[in-house]
Design a protein around this motif. Structure first.
Motif, PDB file in Angstrom:
ATOM      1  N   THR A  78       0.624  -1.130   0.008  1.00  0.00           N
ATOM      2  CA  THR A  78       0.094   0.086   0.063  1.00  0.00           C
ATOM      3  C   THR A  78       0.922   1.384   0.106  1.00  0.00           C
ATOM      4  N   SER A  79       2.250   1.224  -0.173  1.00  0.00           N
ATOM      5  CA  SER A  79       3.082   2.131  -0.168  1.00  0.00           C
ATOM      6  C   SER A  79       3.124   3.204   0.958  1.00  0.00           C
ATOM      7  N   HIS A  80       2.631   2.964   2.176  1.00  0.00           N
ATOM      8  CA  HIS A  80       2.537   3.777   2.972  1.00  0.00           C
ATOM      9  C   HIS A  80       3.772   3.570   4.438  1.00  0.00           C
ATOM     10  N   ALA A  81       4.424   2.748   4.084  1.00  0.00           N
ATOM     11  CA  ALA A  81       5.510   2.574   5.217  1.00  0.00           C
ATOM     12  C   ALA A  81       6.609   1.885   4.391  1.00  0.00           C
ATOM     13  N   ILE A  82       7.964   2.095   4.920  1.00  0.00           N
ATOM     14  CA  ILE A  82       9.087   1.630   4.509  1.00  0.00           C
ATOM     15  C   ILE A  82       9.981   1.524   5.682  1.00  0.00           C
ATOM     16  N   ALA A  83      10.768   0.209   5.391  1.00  0.00           N
ATOM     17  CA  ALA A  83      11.741  -0.392   6.685  1.00  0.00           C
ATOM     18  C   ALA A  83      13.162  -0.131   6.042  1.00  0.00           C
ATOM     19  N   VAL A  96       3.631   6.412   7.050  1.00  0.00           N
ATOM     20  CA  VAL A  96       2.877   7.529   6.767  1.00  0.00           C
ATOM     21  C   VAL A  96       1.384   7.526   7.272  1.00  0.00           C
ATOM     22  N   GLY A  97       0.925   8.346   8.386  1.00  0.00           N
ATOM     23  CA  GLY A  97      -0.252   8.288   8.839  1.00  0.00           C
ATOM     24  C   GLY A  97      -0.661   7.052   9.656  1.00  0.00           C
ATOM     25  N   VAL A  98      -1.759   7.454  10.123  1.00  0.00           N
ATOM     26  CA  VAL A  98      -2.435   6.344  11.201  1.00  0.00           C
ATOM     27  C   VAL A  98      -3.630   5.713  10.451  1.00  0.00           C
ATOM     28  N   ASP A  99      -3.813   4.502  10.101  1.00  0.00           N
ATOM     29  CA  ASP A  99      -4.839   3.561   9.744  1.00  0.00           C
ATOM     30  C   ASP A  99      -4.743   4.033   8.108  1.00  0.00           C
ATOM     31  N   THR A 100      -3.781   4.389   7.677  1.00  0.00           N
ATOM     32  CA  THR A 100      -3.670   4.866   6.016  1.00  0.00           C
ATOM     33  C   THR A 100      -3.870   3.473   5.324  1.00  0.00           C
ATOM     34  N   VAL A 101      -3.495   2.375   5.734  1.00  0.00           N
ATOM     35  CA  VAL A 101      -3.595   1.006   5.316  1.00  0.00           C
ATOM     36  C   VAL A 101      -4.987   0.956   4.508  1.00  0.00           C
ATOM     37  N   ALA A 102      -6.217   1.493   5.247  1.00  0.00           N
ATOM     38  CA  ALA A 102      -7.107   1.297   4.560  1.00  0.00           C
ATOM     39  C   ALA A 102      -7.313   2.084   3.338  1.00  0.00           C
ATOM     40  N   LEU A 103      -6.577   3.047   2.906  1.00  0.00           N
ATOM     41  CA  LEU A 103      -6.631   3.894   1.675  1.00  0.00           C
ATOM     42  C   LEU A 103      -6.218   2.463   0.383  1.00  0.00           C
ATOM     43  N   GLY A 105      -3.243   1.892  -0.583  1.00  0.00           N
ATOM     44  CA  GLY A 105      -2.395   2.324  -1.470  1.00  0.00           C
ATOM     45  C   GLY A 105      -2.899   3.648  -2.318  1.00  0.00           C
ATOM     46  N   ARG A 106      -4.162   4.068  -2.460  1.00  0.00           N
ATOM     47  CA  ARG A 106      -4.674   5.145  -3.118  1.00  0.00           C
ATOM     48  C   ARG A 106      -3.747   6.390  -2.529  1.00  0.00           C
ATOM     49  N   GLY A 107      -3.347   7.242  -3.229  1.00  0.00           N
ATOM     50  CA  GLY A 107      -2.708   8.465  -2.613  1.00  0.00           C
ATOM     51  C   GLY A 107      -1.274   8.237  -2.399  1.00  0.00           C
ATOM     52  N   PHE A 108      -0.631   7.270  -2.659  1.00  0.00           N
ATOM     53  CA  PHE A 108       0.686   6.981  -2.056  1.00  0.00           C
ATOM     54  C   PHE A 108       1.551   6.278  -3.218  1.00  0.00           C
ATOM     55  N   ASP A 116      17.069  -1.410  -2.481  1.00  0.00           N
ATOM     56  CA  ASP A 116      17.691  -0.186  -2.823  1.00  0.00           C
ATOM     57  C   ASP A 116      18.794   0.438  -1.846  1.00  0.00           C
ATOM     58  N   HIS A 117      19.647   0.985  -1.978  1.00  0.00           N
ATOM     59  CA  HIS A 117      20.487   1.965  -1.208  1.00  0.00           C
ATOM     60  C   HIS A 117      20.174   3.210  -1.519  1.00  0.00           C
ATOM     61  N   VAL A 118      19.702   4.109  -0.218  1.00  0.00           N
ATOM     62  CA  VAL A 118      19.388   5.405  -0.258  1.00  0.00           C
ATOM     63  C   VAL A 118      20.322   6.314   0.607  1.00  0.00           C
ATOM     64  N   SER A 119      20.359   7.540   0.369  1.00  0.00           N
ATOM     65  CA  SER A 119      20.970   8.434   1.342  1.00  0.00           C
ATOM     66  C   SER A 119      20.086   9.105   1.957  1.00  0.00           C
ATOM     67  N   ALA A 120      20.518   9.685   3.384  1.00  0.00           N
ATOM     68  CA  ALA A 120      19.627  10.394   4.175  1.00  0.00           C
ATOM     69  C   ALA A 120      19.123  11.512   3.514  1.00  0.00           C
ATOM     70  N   GLY A 121      17.928  11.767   3.462  1.00  0.00           N
ATOM     71  CA  GLY A 121      17.375  12.952   2.402  1.00  0.00           C
ATOM     72  C   GLY A 121      16.903  12.766   1.174  1.00  0.00           C
ATOM     73  N   ASP A 122      16.807  11.520   0.654  1.00  0.00           N
ATOM     74  CA  ASP A 122      16.540  11.136  -0.625  1.00  0.00           C
ATOM     75  C   ASP A 122      14.925  10.878  -0.568  1.00  0.00           C
ATOM     76  N   PRO A 123      14.160  11.310  -1.431  1.00  0.00           N
ATOM     77  CA  PRO A 123      12.854  10.979  -1.426  1.00  0.00           C
ATOM     78  C   PRO A 123      12.266   9.560  -1.483  1.00  0.00           C
ATOM     79  N   LEU A 124      11.582   9.014  -0.400  1.00  0.00           N
ATOM     80  CA  LEU A 124      11.116   7.842  -0.570  1.00  0.00           C
ATOM     81  C   LEU A 124       9.695   7.610  -0.836  1.00  0.00           C
ATOM     82  N   ILE A 125       8.823   8.302  -0.359  1.00  0.00           N
ATOM     83  CA  ILE A 125       7.246   8.061  -0.561  1.00  0.00           C
ATOM     84  C   ILE A 125       6.693   9.628  -1.025  1.00  0.00           C
ATOM     85  N   LEU A 126       5.796   9.560  -1.929  1.00  0.00           N
ATOM     86  CA  LEU A 126       4.980  10.456  -2.058  1.00  0.00           C
ATOM     87  C   LEU A 126       3.684  10.074  -1.657  1.00  0.00           C
ATOM     88  N   PHE A 127       2.977  11.153  -1.080  1.00  0.00           N
ATOM     89  CA  PHE A 127       1.571  10.859  -0.532  1.00  0.00           C
ATOM     90  C   PHE A 127       0.460  12.197  -0.760  1.00  0.00           C
TER      91      PHE A 127
END
Length: 173
Positions: A78-83, A96-103, A105-108, A116-127
């Motif tokens: 649902t694209s609302h969380a990343i570990a 991102v958000g509370v109970d947003t799994v109910a969406l 994936g809509r809006g994420f 993937d390897h990321v650097s601190a400050g890289d964009p991860l999720i659009l919402f």
């Protein structure tokens, strides 16, 4: 025009990264906003510390940035969380958000994938913050350290507000 109308199907447009600390043991704010103590997050899984110590941010904007440099170890369908597993060993959950799994994936939109390897400050999720609010959901973005005990604990920053990329939490690593 909605948030996702700005992005081509191939994902050609991508937000720029933000400046963020690369210091070992530093976990950065994934967006700008006001701090929310994790005990005050409206989800008992977070507020009771089941996913580790952390902080919430009642924020601005529609992009969640990487709080650490490291490897993406899990994403949600649902694209609302990343570990993430930080290069220094901290295991960080960005939610991102509370109970947003109910969406469902809509809006994420996740901009990274597992491995993937990321650097601190890289964009991860659009919402789509406005969609989250329209559905009556809490748009607090939560960052926790799931292996805090292994790291000797986690300390939150002092203050009421943060800017994306600022130190949010520190570990003993």
């Amino acid at each position: 025009m909605g948030l996702f109308d700005r992005f081509s199907p191939a994902g050609a447009a991508r937000p720029d990264s933000v400046a963020a600390s690369q210091a070992p043991g530093t976990i950065c704010a994934p967006l700008t906003g006001s701090l929310v103590q994790v005990k005050d997050v409206a989800d008992p899984v977070f507020s009771q510390g089941m996913l580790g110590p952390g902080l919430g941010i009642s924020g601005e904007g529609d992009v969640a940035y990487a709080p650490v440099s490291g490897t993406v170890i899990a994403t949600t369908s649902t694209s609302h969380a990343i570990a993430l597993k930080a290069d220094d060993g901290a295991e960080v959950l960005l939610h991102v958000g509370v109970d947003t799994v109910a969406l469902r994936g809509r809006g994420f939109k996740t901009l990274v994938k597992q491995g993937d390897h990321v650097s601190a400050g890289d964009p991860l999720i659009l919402f789509d913050r406005s969609l989250i609010r329209e559905r009556g959901l809490d748009d607090t973005v939560i960052v926790t350290v799931t292996n805090a005990d292994e790291l000797g604990g986690v300390s939150p920053v002092e203050g009421a507000d943060v800017t994306a990329g600022d130190a949010l939490l520190t570990t003993a690593c």
